[in-house]
Design an enzyme around this catalytic site. Structure first.
Site, mmCIF file in Angstrom:
data_model
loop_
_atom_site.group_PDB
_atom_site.id
_atom_site.type_symbol
_atom_site.label_atom_id
_atom_site.label_comp_id
_atom_site.label_asym_id
_atom_site.label_seq_id
_atom_site.Cartn_x
_atom_site.Cartn_y
_atom_site.Cartn_z
ATOM 1 N N SER A 57 0.812 -1.216 0.000
ATOM 2 C CA SER A 57 0.000 0.000 0.000
ATOM 3 C C SER A 57 0.847 1.269 0.000
ATOM 4 C CB SER A 57 -0.935 0.003 1.214
ATOM 5 O OG SER A 57 -0.204 -0.143 2.423
ATOM 6 N N ASP A 352 -2.455 7.876 7.933
ATOM 7 C CA ASP A 352 -2.835 7.256 9.202
ATOM 8 C C ASP A 352 -1.531 6.865 9.886
ATOM 9 O OD1 ASP A 352 -1.984 4.727 8.166
ATOM 10 O OD2 ASP A 352 -3.949 4.416 7.284
ATOM 11 N N HIS A 355 0.837 4.899 7.223
ATOM 12 C CA HIS A 355 1.025 5.265 5.822
ATOM 13 C C HIS A 355 1.426 6.735 5.696
ATOM 14 C CE1 HIS A 355 -1.602 1.710 5.538
ATOM 15 N NE2 HIS A 355 -0.964 1.483 4.405
#
Length: 641
Positions: A57, A352, A355
């Site tokens: 991600s 967050d 990330h």
């Protein structure tokens, strides 16, 4: 009245003398041939067109929170094969409920920024509470094989043959399902008549090609159960446990056989699963297992083994409140040729907690650029061949050598005034203005040195009486450059062999490599000393030729008004040629540009292949001199009656 006008000496105590081959120089300033460079922390690549990344991600452009969720730029994200929630190990084993992404791609340099999605936080069980050791072994094999391959791909469906009595099984500790690789097969038996079942014999084939990807070597998970004692497995009196993989010749290549190997001897009553990473060539393999249970390889990673290249592994950890492992770090540090990028602070995300970490963004920002050298110490894109401190291996490209600043030769700069050369290779021209060891007098010339190294003045001077041809200088450069390369070649071969072997726990090899690199640095500094002397001679002779052209121009402009009585001196009748006439003859810059020496643009390029495998000493010295002579306003002359 007749007067004598000569060019007057203009050197004073503020000038420093620089000796060279073929001529010397006085200069108002000096500078080092090269400055020391400092590596930038983090990752970079040698060539933007020949690298590929594998990620999750944090490099996934399709993530709905991109780019805030990413640790890389949009440009770099385009180079990654990524999917949110994915990891190479998840795709290898396929635990239930996890992302299953087809990782594949080609590149000389491979950057891995993944792994966090299979960590203690994921809480994957399936007969094993702690997968960290298996992950360490998996990542290590991936990095090792990736460093020897141009292309790699997950093979997510192996051809197989399963015994008729075996059916797909599930496990309660695996979400009432099981891994996609290995697959669990079981036999249904009905005690007491068929309490044990039959021995399993299965086959699988590792392909030579998967889609467009060639497979010369496969990474396979050889999985088997571990029982603490025979009694734990043999509750039905069915002999010992075994699960063994054989190649086509019948040789054992993986597995466990408790018929010949002891049980653990621990007191547990539930088996655990162990998965060894084995490297196998394409072909047909057989699997034999004791009755009731069969763990069947269903997937592999395939590698073409066609090209050696750098591997970069980026530390992949969670932010606060999530438990991580450091298998990526340990795997890279124990794999020759793998460069590890590590954070110094806890992971703190922007999108967050997990990330968009600013420190990691800085460490990976170098992936947007091309570097001349990449190493465990960082990356360098400056052209200087020297750095203040030794760059830690592994390193690739044209890496600078450690040197002390005071050991780097200095070259003249600023205002340059040449003296005549005494080098025996310089023949006397038909006409010279200045005798041996005379100082250049009268006019000041500014030599603009655009880079650090000038041409080698080898060859014959022009018959017109000045300078050396650009062609002969370039031939001299080429000859000396080739000679230096020949001297270096044997050392480069030795260094390549050492780098193939070096790892972080082989201190003796590291020490030897450091000694060789120090010797290389000293040798290069010696070479630069020679180049410096040739550079000085280059500029000196070039300026002398320019002055010869200037004197000829003065004589031509004067015509019959001035008579040259010796080099640099003229007799003139001021009754015939008044002050304005003399200004026209001698003060060029007020009436017309002074003819200047054509720019000298000669190069030395000592370099290895920019992708020189494993070489910590791939080196390039590329520089050029552009020399222009400019006349400063106000000629200094000496008048005598």
């Amino acid at each position: 009245e007749k007067i004598k006008i000569c060019l007057q000496k203009q050197v004073n105590s503020s000038f420093s003398l620089h000796n060279g081959f073929g001529g010397n120089l006085y200069a108002t300033e000096e500078k080092r041939m090269f400055e020391l460079v400092k590596p930038k922390a983090g990752a970079s690549v040698l060539n933007q067109s020949t690298w590929i990344g594998f990620g999750d991600s944090r490099t996934d452009k399709s993530n709905p929170n991109f780019p805030r969720s990413a640790d890389v730029s949009v440009k770099t994200a385009n180079k990654f094969r990524s999917l949110t929630g994915g990891s190479l190990m998840l795709s290898m084993f396929g635990p239930p409920g996890k992302v299953d992404y087809l990782y594949q791609g080609c590149g000389k340099h491979k950057v891995f920024y993944e792994g966090v999605n299979w960590s203690p936080h994921a809480a994957i069980d399936c007969y094993r509470k702690n997968w960290t050791d298996i992950k360490l072994n998996f990542q290590k094999n991936i990095y090792e094989l990736a460093s020897q391959s141009h292309c790699m791909s997950l093979v997510n469906a192996l051809d197989k043959t399963i015994p008729l009595q075996a059916t797909a099984g599930v496990a309660g500790n695996c979400n009432n399902s099981f891994l996609k690789n290995p697959a669990l097969y079981t036999q249904k038996v009905t005690p007491p008549x068929x309490k044990c079942g039959k021995e399993n014999l299965a086959f699988f084939t590792l392909p030579t090609q998967f889609g467009t990807y060639e497979c010369r070597l496969h990474l396979v998970a050889s999985c088997y159960f571990i029982y603490d004692s025979k009694e734990v497995y043999n509750k039905r009196g069915c002999d010992n446990y075994f699960q063994v993989i054989y190649d086509s010749s019948g040789k054992v290549v993986g597995g466990l056989d408790n018929r010949v190997s002891p049980y653990t001897g621990n007191s547990g009553d539930t088996p655990t699963m162990q998965c060894d990473m084995i490297q196998l060539k394409p072909g047909r393999y057989s699997v034999r297992s004791s009755p009731r249970f069969l763990l069947m390889p269903e997937r592999s990673y395939c590698f073409d083994m066609k090209e050696k290249g750098p591997v970069t592994a980026v530390q992949s950890i969670w932010g606060k409140d999530r438990k991580s492992d450091y298998a990526v770090d340990q795997a890279c540090l124990s794999t020759p040729g793998c460069m590890l990028i590590q954070k110094q602070k806890p992971y703190t995300g922007e999108a967050d907690d997990h990330h968009g970490d600013q420190e990691m963004r800085e460490l990976l920002s170098g992936l947007d650029y091309e570097a001349r050298c990449i190493s465990q110490s960082g990356w360098v894109n400056e052209t200087s061949p020297f750095t203040e401190e030794y760059l830690l291996p592994p390193k690739f490209g044209r890496c600078p050598l450690a040197a002390k600043e005071e050991s780097i030769p200095k070259i003249p700069d600023g205002l340059l005034i040449p003296t005549s050369g005494t080098d025996t290779t310089v023949t006397k021209p038909k006409s010279r203005i200045f005798g041996i060891d005379d100082l250049i007098i009268g006019l000041f010339f500014v030599a603009i040195v655009e880079a650090g190294i000038g041409g080698y003045l080898l060859g014959s001077r022009k018959e017109s009486g000045g300078g050396v041809t650009k062609e002969s200088a370039e031939k001299g450069f080429e000859k000396i450059g080739n000679d230096i390369q020949i001297l270096r070649s044997s050392t480069n071969i030795a260094i390549e062999k050492l780098n193939d072997r070096i790892s972080h726990d082989e201190q003796a090899i590291r020490d030897l490599t450091l000694e060789i690199e120090n010797a290389r640095s000293e040798a290069l500094l010696g070479e630069l000393g020679i180049i410096r002397a040739l550079l000085v001679g280059n500029i000196s002779i070039g300026l002398q030729e320019s002055l010869w052209e200037l004197a000829s121009e003065i004589t031509n402009r004067a015509g019959d008004l001035a008579v040259e009585i010796s080099p640099g001196c003229w007799i003139i009748d001021n009754n015939i040629c008044d002050q304005s006439c003399q200004n026209f003859i001698f003060k060029f810059n007020e009436t017309a540009p002074v003819p200047t020496i054509p720019p000298l643009d000669t190069k030395i390029d000592l370099q290895s292949d920019p992708f020189y495998w494993g070489s910590s000493l791939g080196l390039a010295i590329t520089a050029a001199i552009s020399l222009a002579a400019l006349v400063i306003s106000g000629i200094a002359i000496c008048r005598t009656k």
